[in-house]
Write a protein that holds these residues in place. Sequence first.
Motif, PDB file in Angstrom:
ATOM      1  N   GLY D 310       0.674  -1.177   0.024  1.00  0.00           N
ATOM      2  CA  GLY D 310      -0.082  -0.076   0.204  1.00  0.00           C
ATOM      3  C   GLY D 310       0.849   1.283   0.076  1.00  0.00           C
ATOM      4  N   ALA D 311       2.068   1.094   0.237  1.00  0.00           N
ATOM      5  CA  ALA D 311       2.788   2.507   0.610  1.00  0.00           C
ATOM      6  C   ALA D 311       3.898   2.756  -0.526  1.00  0.00           C
ATOM      7  CB  ALA D 311       3.462   2.392   2.047  1.00  0.00           C
ATOM      8  N   ARG D 312       4.418   1.330  -0.995  1.00  0.00           N
ATOM      9  CA  ARG D 312       5.652   1.537  -1.951  1.00  0.00           C
ATOM     10  C   ARG D 312       5.350   0.905  -3.128  1.00  0.00           C
ATOM     11  NH1 ARG D 312       8.978  -0.679   3.076  1.00  0.00           N
ATOM     12  NH2 ARG D 312       6.920  -1.724   3.184  1.00  0.00           N
ATOM     13  N   ARG D 330      12.461   3.222  -6.477  1.00  0.00           N
ATOM     14  CA  ARG D 330      11.296   3.164  -5.681  1.00  0.00           C
ATOM     15  C   ARG D 330      10.770   4.301  -4.910  1.00  0.00           C
ATOM     16  NH1 ARG D 330      11.611  -1.023  -1.276  1.00  0.00           N
ATOM     17  NH2 ARG D 330      11.829  -2.327  -3.206  1.00  0.00           N
ATOM     18  N   ILE D 331       9.602   4.481  -5.072  1.00  0.00           N
ATOM     19  CA  ILE D 331       8.976   5.749  -4.657  1.00  0.00           C
ATOM     20  C   ILE D 331       7.740   5.294  -3.628  1.00  0.00           C
ATOM     21  CG2 ILE D 331       9.454   7.111  -6.795  1.00  0.00           C
ATOM     22  CD1 ILE D 331       6.859   6.811  -7.718  1.00  0.00           C
TER      23      ILE D 331
ATOM     24  N   LEU E 250       1.303   6.051   4.799  1.00  0.00           N
ATOM     25  CA  LEU E 250       2.480   6.930   4.948  1.00  0.00           C
ATOM     26  C   LEU E 250       2.381   7.494   6.239  1.00  0.00           C
ATOM     27  CD1 LEU E 250       4.832   7.640   2.637  1.00  0.00           C
ATOM     28  CD2 LEU E 250       3.860  10.058   2.658  1.00  0.00           C
ATOM     29  N   SER E 251       3.521   7.329   7.084  1.00  0.00           N
ATOM     30  CA  SER E 251       3.574   7.620   8.391  1.00  0.00           C
ATOM     31  C   SER E 251       4.651   9.008   8.425  1.00  0.00           C
ATOM     32  CB  SER E 251       4.373   6.575   9.270  1.00  0.00           C
ATOM     33  OG  SER E 251       3.829   5.428   9.162  1.00  0.00           O
ATOM     34  N   PRO E 263       7.480   5.178   4.399  1.00  0.00           N
ATOM     35  CA  PRO E 263       6.187   4.472   3.964  1.00  0.00           C
ATOM     36  C   PRO E 263       5.675   3.481   4.783  1.00  0.00           C
ATOM     37  CG  PRO E 263       8.207   4.067   2.628  1.00  0.00           C
ATOM     38  CD  PRO E 263       8.614   5.374   3.618  1.00  0.00           C
ATOM     39  N   GLY E 264       4.479   3.166   4.696  1.00  0.00           N
ATOM     40  CA  GLY E 264       3.993   1.931   5.640  1.00  0.00           C
ATOM     41  C   GLY E 264       3.582   2.525   7.078  1.00  0.00           C
TER      42      GLY E 264
END
Lengths: 220, 220, 214, 365, 365
Positions: D310-312, D330-331, E250-251, E263-264
């Motif tokens: 979900g984040a990367r 990697r974003i 996103l933290s 991320p995550g």
Amino acid sequence: MIEPILLTLKLAGLTTLILMVLGTPLAWWLARSQAWWKEAIGAIVALPLVLPPTVLGFYLLIALGPNSPLGQLAISIFGHSLPFSFTGLVIGSVIYSLPFVVQPVRNAFEAMGHKPLEAAATLRASPLDSFFNVALPLARPGLLTGAVLGFAHTVGEFGVVLMIGGNIPGKTKVLSIAIYDHVESLEWTQAHILSAGMLVFSFCVILIMMVSEKRMRKRR
Amino acid sequence: MIEPILLTLKLAGLTTLILMVLGTPLAWWLARSQAWWKEAIGAIVALPLVLPPTVLGFYLLIALGPNSPLGQLAISIFGHSLPFSFTGLVIGSVIYSLPFVVQPVRNAFEAMGHKPLEAAATLRASPLDSFFNVALPLARPGLLTGAVLGFAHTVGEFGVVLMIGGNIPGKTKVLSIAIYDHVESLEWTQAHILSAGMLVFSFCVILIMMVSEKRMRKRR
Amino acid sequence: QAVHVAVAANFSVPLKEIAQAFQVKTGHEALVSVGSTGKLYTQIANGAPFDVFLAADQKRPRLAEEKGLAVMGSRFTYAMGKLALYPASSPDVLTQGDLVRLAVANPKTAPYGQAAVETLQSLKLYVPLKDKLVYGENIAQTYQFVATQNVDVGFVALSQVVDKPDKWIVPAHYYQPIAQDCVLVKDSPAARAFVDFLKGETARAIITRYGYGG
Amino acid sequence: MSNISVRFSGKLDKFDLDVAFDIPGQGVTALFGQSGCGKTTVLRCLAGLERVQNGYLCVGRHIWQDKHTFVPAHKRAVGYVFQEANLFDHLSVKGNLQFALKRRNKGTGANFDDVVNLLGLSGLLDRYPENLSGGERQRVAIARALLSAPEILLMDEPLSALDRFSKDEIIPYLERLSDVLSIPVVFISHDTDEVERLADHMVLMEQGRIRANGPLLDVLSDPTLFIAKSAKTASVLEGRISAFDQEDQLSTLDMGGADLFVPGYVGQIGDVRRLRIAATDVSLAVDEPSKTTILNVLATRITDIHVIDGARVNIVLSIGDRSQSRLIARITMRSLKSFDFQIGQLVYAQVKGVSMVERRKGKRR
Amino acid sequence: MSNISVRFSGKLDKFDLDVAFDIPGQGVTALFGQSGCGKTTVLRCLAGLERVQNGYLCVGRHIWQDKHTFVPAHKRAVGYVFQEANLFDHLSVKGNLQFALKRRNKGTGANFDDVVNLLGLSGLLDRYPENLSGGERQRVAIARALLSAPEILLMDEPLSALDRFSKDEIIPYLERLSDVLSIPVVFISHDTDEVERLADHMVLMEQGRIRANGPLLDVLSDPTLFIAKSAKTASVLEGRISAFDQEDQLSTLDMGGADLFVPGYVGQIGDVRRLRIAATDVSLAVDEPSKTTILNVLATRITDIHVIDGARVNIVLSIGDRSQSRLIARITMRSLKSFDFQIGQLVYAQVKGVSMVERRKGKRR
Ligand SMILES: Nc1ncnc2c1ncn2[C@@H]1O[C@H](COP(=O)(O)OP(=O)(O)OP(=O)(O)O)[C@@H](O)[C@H]1O
Ligand SMILES: Nc1ncnc2c1ncn2[C@@H]1O[C@H](COP(=O)(O)OP(=O)(O)OP(=O)(O)O)[C@@H](O)[C@H]1O
Ligand code: MOO
Ligand SMILES: [Mg+2]
Ligand SMILES: [Mg+2]
């Protein structure tokens, strides 16, 4: 015929037990000690071997006889002098078979190295604890060899037993002497039967010991 | 007095040599083979132990006698039957002392595990090459124990020697028999002298063997 | 009550028969320990629990008496050993060219060995045959050498081959008599009874039957 | 040397092995996978130390194992570095090395002094294995295998006990070995860095099976494999040195149209070098970015977009005209959304932190 | 627990050891250095497996060694993971673990099932050591040490035989152990990544001597040490979680004024987390940079400039008002010259690739 067999089993069993109980710590000390004189002790342990058994028996007889200091001591402990008693037989057999136990066990302890003992120490096992729960199990093949050699040798042991035992029926007349007796008295048939029985029995005992040891190792 | 000593040294030396030469490959086979019946062979090797030496000697006498197949074979090889000859003595001693060599050496081979041999194989050492240049050096403590036990036991060996040797001066009358003779004929002083000499000599031999082994190990 | 009898190996077979007869007659049990004379003497000197000592010679019983190991004056000759050459019908085998080995008992430790050597000397054969001799630890072992055919012929006790036909009984004048003495080691009624029994008719018959002289 | 064909299937005790793969007969192949997945077992089968029921192994022109054949270990010219050094305890370090020397074919193999120096063993020659440190033992084991003049080198985590400095010396040597002598090397490693630096080819194992097998760059950047999801995902690219600025000590590499700057002297002009660019080191911008300390800005085209979680997101880019030069960025998911990147779009890739994968020589692919 | 004071000097065979250092009685200390420099020897001295002529060792309130005292190994409550697993060959995996359990103080120590699951040993319990793979053996050794309820954990390259996935599971557990139970951990490692993730404190050895000793960040960023020159130089920072964007996963972490995006989901709001930022991931710009996929742009001040070599420079930055939050940027000499950075100058740091140093809990420093 049954009496010498039982006596032999009792003698060999007891001797093997004592040999293991005495020989194992001795082997441990020989394997671990840093003392410069330990090899001398090691050599002394092997010495009884080089004397013919009857000669060894002769010296034991003198050393343990009622006129010797040791004999006097034995009399005050056991109430009788040691030669011509079952106790005396056991002592003689133990002395004679000791090297067969000490050497293989010592080798097993040495082959093991320090590492398992170090691991045990870091897990808070005291030296005694390590000895019983790490060193002994790891040395099992050596202990087994010691026991087999010690047992077999005591069963077949003869010269020492004859000399300090005196061939007394029911007391010190073990199987080996009984067979010898038969051979000497020209009763060869009995000698053949006893010998064959002894061989078969010993073969089974040794085979069972070896196979079970192998299986224990395989089980892993 | 010098004759039995020389004879004994010759016998013990030769027997030990043969024991090592025969016992080591046998021990190797026992340690490595996958055959299900190998433990039976292992037990058979230990069997001579359980018979009293004189009884063993008696059976050897029967087995090697001029009328037995083995005896016939020996006559065609050596030109004479084996009992009462030095060759016979050596054969008897070898059979009797074999387990003392095989067992410790086998244990040493087993303790070594497969790893060094695998390393050797990847370095293109043939099995024979590995045996001589990896297995044997690594099993040195076991080989030494085998040699010490075998040597000492042959020096002290008596029953078998007496039986198949025939106590022939200069030929089969070894030290152990000479001492025994003295004991039996109440010549205790001579017996004491010979025994003490034998003990001191054997002590030195064994000590030297052990210390030099230790030094070889320390040198690392 | 049990009597403990130590007996020289050559006499063990007759003694076992005598012991049985003794028990039937007196009710005392006779425990028999077999050994070589020298060994038995050594054991007695070191406190062996024997009551009666039946040696293969006279020297050891005498020594036992002298050293106070036995009851003074109890010594007597219970049997005269006889020597036989077996298998042979005459001493001629000794001079035949194909003789390879001749077994005798160790002359140093066994009286029968001594007798055998004396016989050979009487026959003037000792020196020529010296290199063919093999020695048994005792007379029983000597017999085994012969019986397993590892030697051609041997000097054994007559008692061992008493029922064999092919033996040559060595004439008594060829060797010093083999007097086998008995001595009482520990004095007890049962032991005395045994000694008396040994001297008696039943025992004598057995002893003679086994080829010993009286 | 032609290919190495490997097919092993069968049970070893309770472990169920079933692998079939071909690897090139030259260059360095990495065997990669989780603890207990069977890497050591495969290597042992290659060396002939383990025999599996159904096996086929062909190395170059030699069949080492099939239905009827099983060439025993000592007749296979392998050099083997064991996972746990496995030195001969009864021989000194020198003795261990000489054991290998004596048995190799005359006139072949590495020079004794070279190997000893390379592995820093000159001070240890008279010592015995039990008195060595873990790393020293491992170095002796490597030296021993090298000195045996192998035709194929099998190494089970040879570098795991070594510090970076030792690794930095040994890796180029192994590469040169595989290059110059064209000895194929198969090695096991857990360390992606090590694999990236050393391997040309990669076999990925999972529970006794082959999960992927191919050229290093393909496997490493295969987005369907777990390696791509790792924080360490990187692109490995090759470029030719085109310039070196003496004053700033900056080298320029031509990546096939685009230039990349790398600090330090990395080799002679014209040499080919391998570069490692961590996916996390690559950022993207739609317009040419403003001036920062990031020297390397490349014009690229988006060829693929892989969502990791979900984040990367991994963005696969091609540099210049070289479609095979794949660069991975990697974003964050947030960036993907806010820029709305599409496949085929032209973007600027800012590359921070280019690291040389140290190689003395350019490698054929 | 108070400090651990270590002084060992003397000869062990031919190896000359002379070290004296104090390390905190809590947290994780890394022992780092080249192969053969004496790391294992020091660890063995700590455990009481080796006795050096002149030694002084005080752990908390207990003196384990001085002129008159030498507490034997089995009376020191250490957990020790050997460099080569050193399992009991005669016991199954379960037996090995129970050996430790039986001898620990009642009611203390880790839960059996927890440790077994953590180290993935549940399928191996009935196996014997000789049938385990290298990594499996190592995991059993770690489990055994953990189960012995140590008051100090000594580990000799515990993770070198493990793949990344195993490491990723074990490292957080070890951290938690040292946090929750406040057991000090001393471990040897060659791997800077591992050290950065796990250690709070670092002791650097060289040929039997101590080269540096201090908090991890100080040692790692000490420009006089060789580590700083390595390509892997990184800053390790702590921040408090201030927000989490559910949609983009996103933290946001508050670094003391400045915000960083990671991320995550990394933890609950309010928790403290450790972040690792590779020096090569940080680029600098004088003016606020244009929009790229780089989310993190921080306003920082240059506090120091270290020239590594002719090509590379480390720039030390402080973030926001927190002077102790040191961020290191690795830039080229060319950039330094063209931007003419000065100490004290305000610059924008673009941070690509923030990686969480996985920690379940914030750590006291
Ligand atoms: N038993 C021993 N006898 C003599 N020297 C030894 C012994 N054990 C180790 N050494 C030597 O002491 C030095 C330090 O060894 P140590 O095992 O502490 O190294 P280390 O730092 O752990 O190295 P590594 O990372 O390779 O394991 C080495 O040079 C080694 O050769
Ligand atoms: N002698 C053996 N008997 C039974 N099982 C074994 C034996 N040796 C290894 N195994 C098992 O086989 C599997 C594969 O082992 P292998 O040693 O090939 O793993 P690996 O991939 O090398 O792992 P690692 O990275 O931990 O060394 C493991 O599950 C292991 O437990
Ligand atoms: O009867 Mo004896 O004393 O054995 O020769
Ligand atoms: Mg492995
Ligand atoms: Mg170490």
